[in-house]
Scaffold this motif. Structure first.
Motif, PDB file in Angstrom:
ATOM      1  N   LEU A 118       0.831  -1.189   0.000  1.00 21.52           N
ATOM      2  CA  LEU A 118       0.000   0.000   0.000  1.00 21.52           C
ATOM      3  C   LEU A 118       0.874   1.251   0.000  1.00 21.52           C
ATOM      4  N   LEU A 119       0.617   2.136  -0.938  1.00 28.03           N
ATOM      5  CA  LEU A 119       1.413   3.352  -1.081  1.00 28.03           C
ATOM      6  C   LEU A 119       1.357   4.207   0.177  1.00 28.03           C
ATOM      7  N   VAL A 120       0.175   4.337   0.776  1.00 31.67           N
ATOM      8  CA  VAL A 120       0.038   5.180   1.962  1.00 31.67           C
ATOM      9  C   VAL A 120       0.916   4.650   3.102  1.00 31.67           C
ATOM     10  N   THR A 121       1.044   3.326   3.220  1.00 31.99           N
ATOM     11  CA  THR A 121       1.911   2.730   4.242  1.00 31.99           C
ATOM     12  C   THR A 121       3.372   2.994   3.934  1.00 31.99           C
ATOM     13  N   LYS A 122       3.727   2.902   2.668  1.00 33.26           N
ATOM     14  CA  LYS A 122       5.112   3.155   2.261  1.00 33.26           C
ATOM     15  C   LYS A 122       5.496   4.606   2.540  1.00 33.26           C
ATOM     16  N   TRP A 123       4.618   5.530   2.242  1.00 35.69           N
ATOM     17  CA  TRP A 123       4.868   6.950   2.534  1.00 35.69           C
ATOM     18  C   TRP A 123       5.069   7.159   4.036  1.00 35.69           C
ATOM     19  N   ALA A 124       4.244   6.508   4.849  1.00 29.72           N
ATOM     20  CA  ALA A 124       4.341   6.671   6.304  1.00 29.72           C
ATOM     21  C   ALA A 124       5.630   6.055   6.837  1.00 29.72           C
ATOM     22  N   GLU A 125       6.014   4.886   6.335  1.00 37.25           N
ATOM     23  CA  GLU A 125       7.228   4.209   6.798  1.00 37.25           C
ATOM     24  C   GLU A 125       8.471   5.046   6.540  1.00 37.25           C
ATOM     25  N   GLN A 126       8.467   5.817   5.444  1.00 40.26           N
ATOM     26  CA  GLN A 126       9.630   6.633   5.095  1.00 40.26           C
ATOM     27  C   GLN A 126       9.513   8.069   5.605  1.00 40.26           C
ATOM     28  N   GLY A 127       8.498   8.332   6.428  1.00 39.12           N
ATOM     29  CA  GLY A 127       8.365   9.642   7.053  1.00 39.12           C
ATOM     30  C   GLY A 127       7.837  10.738   6.157  1.00 39.12           C
ATOM     31  N   ALA A 128       7.288  10.369   5.003  1.00 41.56           N
ATOM     32  CA  ALA A 128       6.760  11.382   4.085  1.00 41.56           C
ATOM     33  C   ALA A 128       5.433  11.948   4.565  1.00 41.56           C
ATOM     34  N   ILE A 129       4.663  11.144   5.308  1.00 47.77           N
ATOM     35  CA  ILE A 129       3.417  11.595   5.909  1.00 47.77           C
ATOM     36  C   ILE A 129       3.436  11.178   7.383  1.00 47.77           C
ATOM     37  N   PRO A 130       2.718  11.895   8.272  1.00 48.91           N
ATOM     38  CA  PRO A 130       2.830  11.637   9.707  1.00 48.91           C
ATOM     39  C   PRO A 130       2.180  10.347  10.178  1.00 48.91           C
ATOM     40  N   LYS A 131       1.138   9.859   9.480  1.00 49.14           N
ATOM     41  CA  LYS A 131       0.437   8.657   9.920  1.00 49.14           C
ATOM     42  C   LYS A 131       0.120   7.761   8.728  1.00 49.14           C
ATOM     43  N   ASP A 132       0.027   6.464   9.005  1.00 51.13           N
ATOM     44  CA  ASP A 132      -0.428   5.505   7.997  1.00 51.13           C
ATOM     45  C   ASP A 132      -1.949   5.580   7.963  1.00 51.13           C
ATOM     46  N   MET A 133      -2.433   6.665   7.378  1.00 54.30           N
ATOM     47  CA  MET A 133      -3.858   6.997   7.453  1.00 54.30           C
ATOM     48  C   MET A 133      -4.236   7.886   6.273  1.00 54.30           C
ATOM     49  N   PHE A 134      -5.472   7.758   5.825  1.00 52.62           N
ATOM     50  CA  PHE A 134      -5.973   8.677   4.803  1.00 52.62           C
ATOM     51  C   PHE A 134      -7.440   8.945   5.083  1.00 52.62           C
ATOM     52  N   SER A 135      -7.939  10.042   4.586  1.00 49.23           N
ATOM     53  CA  SER A 135      -9.352  10.380   4.733  1.00 49.23           C
ATOM     54  C   SER A 135      -9.855  10.968   3.428  1.00 49.23           C
ATOM     55  N   ILE A 136     -11.153  10.839   3.216  1.00 46.11           N
ATOM     56  CA  ILE A 136     -11.770  11.309   1.975  1.00 46.11           C
ATOM     57  C   ILE A 136     -12.928  12.232   2.327  1.00 46.11           C
ATOM     58  N   ASN A 137     -12.915  13.417   1.756  1.00 44.60           N
ATOM     59  CA  ASN A 137     -14.005  14.378   1.936  1.00 44.60           C
ATOM     60  C   ASN A 137     -14.854  14.338   0.672  1.00 44.60           C
ATOM     61  N   TYR A 138     -15.990  13.710   0.777  1.00 44.43           N
ATOM     62  CA  TYR A 138     -16.831  13.508  -0.409  1.00 44.43           C
ATOM     63  C   TYR A 138     -17.879  14.602  -0.529  1.00 44.43           C
ATOM     64  N   LYS A 139     -17.961  15.173  -1.714  1.00 39.20           N
ATOM     65  CA  LYS A 139     -18.979  16.176  -2.020  1.00 39.20           C
ATOM     66  C   LYS A 139     -19.726  15.756  -3.281  1.00 39.20           C
TER      67      LYS A 139
END
Length: 225
Positions: A118-139
């Motif tokens: 999972l890309l979001v996990t890879k980003w988190a493992e390398q410190g690119a994002i603060p948490k292994d988490m994502f959210s979606i704001n649907y409109k």
């Protein structure tokens, strides 16, 4: 997002119903893409690594994709990670016809395929994002604001803390699958029925439920879970 070094910009469908990050090769059988960029080329990348694994993925609409697993740099704005696995598609069987995006980024609850990550996990493992988490704001289309996805947490202008979030336990299927979901029609406060399980899938274009749940409705125009 961009893949490779230097980065090649591609449009991605973010799909919570799958796990693979994939993009079509410039040489691809059956690829149907209606955009300016026809596909992804490894020849322009100086840091590409082929892992030598042949793999594929199939979707509920009958589409299937086969190719070779590579690892490369994947970036979005200032967020970047190296050594990210992705499927470089060489064969595309798409029952839905051509698309308006180049590739797909899977965001399932856990790994579903042998060689995906999972890309979001890879980003988190390398410190690119603060948490292994994502959210979606649907409109909806009628709203003035745009729908967007937020990697690394949630939009604090909408949710001030995690205590403001209603959390659901997952079934453990690997999907964002939850239990005991009631269905309501319009502004009604009475449940029309209960679903044993439901999958939250951003890759689908329609919300659907079993017909037996809607026996009490002659014509439904708005459903919410």
């Amino acid at each position: 997002m961009t893949l490779g070094t230097p980065g090649q910009t591609l449009l991605f469908n973010f799909d919570t119903g799958s796990d693979y990050l994939w993009a079509p090769n410039v040489v691809c059988t059956g690829c149907q893409i209606n955009n300016i960029i026809p596909g992804y080329s490894t020849t322009t990348d100086t840091a590409e690594t082929s892992l030598g694994f042949a793999d594929g993925i199939s979707y509920m609409d009958g589409s299937s994709f086969n190719g070779t697993v590579y690892e490369t740099v994947v970036s979005s704005g200032t967020v970047s990670a190296t050594g990210v696995n992705f499927l470089l598609v060489s064969q595309w069987y798409d029952s839905a016809g051509s698309t308006d995006y180049h590739g797909l980024c899977g965001l399932s609850a856990s790994i579903l395929s042998d060689y995906s990550e999972l890309l979001v996990t890879k980003w988190a493992e390398q410190g690119a994002i603060p948490k292994d988490m994502f959210s979606i704001n649907y409109k909806s289309d009628a709203d003035a604001q745009d729908t967007y996805i937020y990697f690394g947490g949630y939009e604090t202008s909408i949710v001030t803390s995690e205590s403001d979030i209603t959390w659901f336990k997952l079934t453990g299927s690997g999907f964002w699958e939850i239990e005991a979901t009631h269905v309501f029609y319009g502004d009604s406060k009475s449940s029309l029925g209960r679903l044993d399980k439901a999958i939250i899938d951003t890759g689908s274009s329609i919300s659907y439920i079993p017909l037996t749940v809607l026996d009490s409705i002659a014509s439904a125009t708005k459903l919410s879970c």
